[in-house]
Design a protein around this motif. Structure first.
Motif, PDB file in Angstrom:
ATOM      1  N   ALA A 284      41.402  40.437  47.411  1.00 19.42           N
ATOM      2  CA  ALA A 284      41.106  39.155  46.765  1.00 19.42           C
ATOM      3  C   ALA A 284      40.561  39.381  45.355  1.00 19.42           C
ATOM      4  O   ALA A 284      40.954  38.690  44.408  1.00 19.42           O
ATOM      5  N   LYS A 285      39.692  40.365  45.217  1.00 18.85           N
ATOM      6  CA  LYS A 285      39.123  40.659  43.895  1.00 18.85           C
ATOM      7  C   LYS A 285      40.189  41.167  42.938  1.00 18.85           C
ATOM      8  O   LYS A 285      40.040  41.043  41.714  1.00 18.85           O
ATOM      9  N   ALA A 286      41.263  41.740  43.490  1.00 17.34           N
ATOM     10  CA  ALA A 286      42.372  42.191  42.652  1.00 17.34           C
ATOM     11  C   ALA A 286      43.340  41.046  42.343  1.00 17.34           C
ATOM     12  O   ALA A 286      44.365  41.254  41.699  1.00 17.34           O
ATOM     13  N   GLY A 287      43.021  39.853  42.834  1.00 12.90           N
ATOM     14  CA  GLY A 287      43.820  38.678  42.514  1.00 12.90           C
ATOM     15  C   GLY A 287      45.011  38.457  43.414  1.00 12.90           C
ATOM     16  O   GLY A 287      45.939  37.716  43.064  1.00 12.90           O
ATOM     17  N   LYS A 288      45.010  39.067  44.602  1.00 13.77           N
ATOM     18  CA  LYS A 288      46.155  38.961  45.495  1.00 13.77           C
ATOM     19  C   LYS A 288      45.858  38.042  46.688  1.00 13.77           C
ATOM     20  O   LYS A 288      44.749  38.048  47.233  1.00 13.77           O
ATOM     21  N   HIS A 289      46.855  37.285  47.100  1.00  7.33           N
ATOM     22  CA  HIS A 289      46.743  36.489  48.319  1.00  7.33           C
ATOM     23  C   HIS A 289      46.725  37.441  49.511  1.00  7.33           C
ATOM     24  O   HIS A 289      47.300  38.532  49.456  1.00  7.33           O
TER      25      HIS A 289
ATOM     26  N   ALA B 151      37.956  34.042  44.441  1.00  8.26           N
ATOM     27  CA  ALA B 151      39.053  34.590  43.647  1.00  8.26           C
ATOM     28  C   ALA B 151      40.217  33.614  43.510  1.00  8.26           C
ATOM     29  O   ALA B 151      41.207  33.915  42.832  1.00  8.26           O
ATOM     30  N   ASN B 152      40.109  32.462  44.166  1.00  8.11           N
ATOM     31  CA  ASN B 152      41.162  31.441  44.129  1.00  8.11           C
ATOM     32  C   ASN B 152      42.493  31.997  44.653  1.00  8.11           C
ATOM     33  O   ASN B 152      43.559  31.751  44.078  1.00  8.11           O
ATOM     34  N   VAL B 153      42.414  32.763  45.738  1.00  7.68           N
ATOM     35  CA  VAL B 153      43.624  33.242  46.398  1.00  7.68           C
ATOM     36  C   VAL B 153      43.640  32.701  47.832  1.00  7.68           C
ATOM     37  O   VAL B 153      42.606  32.319  48.380  1.00  7.68           O
ATOM     38  N   LYS B 154      44.808  32.675  48.422  1.00  9.86           N
ATOM     39  CA  LYS B 154      44.963  32.142  49.774  1.00  9.86           C
ATOM     40  C   LYS B 154      44.683  33.231  50.811  1.00  9.86           C
ATOM     41  O   LYS B 154      44.999  34.398  50.607  1.00  9.86           O
TER      42      LYS B 154
END
Length: 369
Positions: free
Chosen positions: A121-126, A150-153
């Protein structure tokens, strides 16, 4: 109950770490392109998921995370993944810069789900994470919080929520075909003697309850459409042969739902148990045999009229081969990513099962989760 990377590497040297980790990328922007998944953990369940993605028209494998570079390179060559998209556990955070990776599939031992979900999540991945979601309620809550920040699902891999036979069972119950649900029976278990991570509480979080009992627990919830009101439970260990030094061998529990419906469930690592659920209602019954990857079958017998009214008899096999369930699961998460939808089985669904399993263990007098 969380293992350090160093501890996991030691177990890996003994053949117990046949799994890997991926990370996530920026959100998919073009609804017409395939969503790229990085598979974290290359064990048995990952093989099913990879096969499912290969059968998808909307998803593809674009990255791999593993502690075994040679194994990962063999997977990569077969899947057309560039060597630059193979990561180790230590450097997987570099996936942040890999635009071909939109999401990760976490297929690691239970105790590692939280760490690698949060890192992804911190890497920007769902994140699509295998069940059980974690080994503790607090870890499950931390996973949800990290993905929101992180605004990921975040989706938990409850594949049967997307499987036609189970959806058909739910439909019949909601339509009132069985009348009022009175009692549910369910069982799921197998003889475990491989000595792998499932029998190590530090890695698994518990015995068969977390591994396969969770299928029965979750099924009683989606079949009734209700959340449990209370539990009674017992655990036991019969075989004192070293396999169950840290986890229990058998668990049985009863759930009471607000409507008054009762569910009686059991799970084991001590015997090969038929996996199924049977729902008894005031107008009849239905049964789904198997929680497996293929070969599911729905049978039912119910009458909408009074005594003497001819019964409706159903026998509906599902002939979809493995790994079609995994294709359906990946397609759903991909759709959620591309269309900015909330998954049908979000992190909150996994958290609820963690909370209920905690209550089941407590009812059985076991301190866990």
């Amino acid at each position: 109950m969380r293992l350090s990377r160093r501890e996991f590497s030691k177990l890996g040297a003994m053949g117990l770490a046949a799994q890997v980790l991926p990370s996530a990328s920026s959100e998919a922007q073009d609804a017409n392109r395939k969503v790229g998944y990085c598979v974290i953990g290359l064990g048995r369940i990952a093989n099913h998921f990879i096969g499912g993605v290969q059968g998808s028209s909307t998803s593809q494998i674009t990255g791999l995370v593993s502690g075994h570079r040679d194994k990962a390179e063999k997977f990569a060559a077969r899947l057309g993944v560039p060597k630059s998209s193979i990561y180790s556990y230590e450097d997987m955070d570099r996936m942040r810069d890999n635009k071909s990776i939109d999401a990760v599939y976490v297929a690691l031992p239970n105790s590692m789900h939280a760490e690698y979900t949060i890192r992804s999540a911190k890497a920007g991945k769902h994140v699509l994470c295998e069940k059980p979601m974690s080994t503790s309620v607090s870890d499950a809550e931390a996973m949800i919080a990290a993905c929101k920040a992180a605004n990921v699902k975040l989706m938990i891999a409850y594949r049967l929520h997307y499987e036609p036979t189970n959806l058909r069972a739910i439909e019949l119950i909601r339509q009132g075909a069985l009348g009022k649900v009175q009692v549910i029976e369910s069982a799921n278990g197998f003889y475990e003697n491989l000595g792998e991570w499932r029998l190590n509480k530090a890695m698994s979080g518990g015995g068969p309850m977390l591994d396969v009992g969770i299928y029965s627990l979750n099924a009683t919830r989606y079949l009734t459409g209700e959340e449990p009101e209370s539990f009674t439970a017992s655990v036991s260990t019969i075989d004192h042969d070293g396999r169950f030094d840290t986890v229990e061998e058998n668990t049985t529990w009863t759930t009471k739902f607000p409507s008054g419906a009762l569910a009686s469930c059991c799970t084991t690592y001590g015997a090969n148990m038929r996996s199924y659920y049977r729902v008894y209602g005031s107008k009849g019954w239905l049964e789904v045999g198997s929680f497996g990857y293929e070969g599911l079958r729905l049978q039912a017998n119910y009458s909408s009229g009074g005594r003497g009214t001819p019964a409706t008899v159903l026998d509906e096999p599902n002939t979809e081969p493995d790994p079609k369930q995994f294709t359906r699961q990946a397609d759903h998460f991909t759709e959620c990513i591309l269309q900015n939808k909330t998954p049908k089985t979000p992190g909150e669904e996994g958290l609820r099962d963690m909370q209920y399993m905690q209550q089941i263990y407590k009812a059985a007098g076991v301190v866990a989760l």
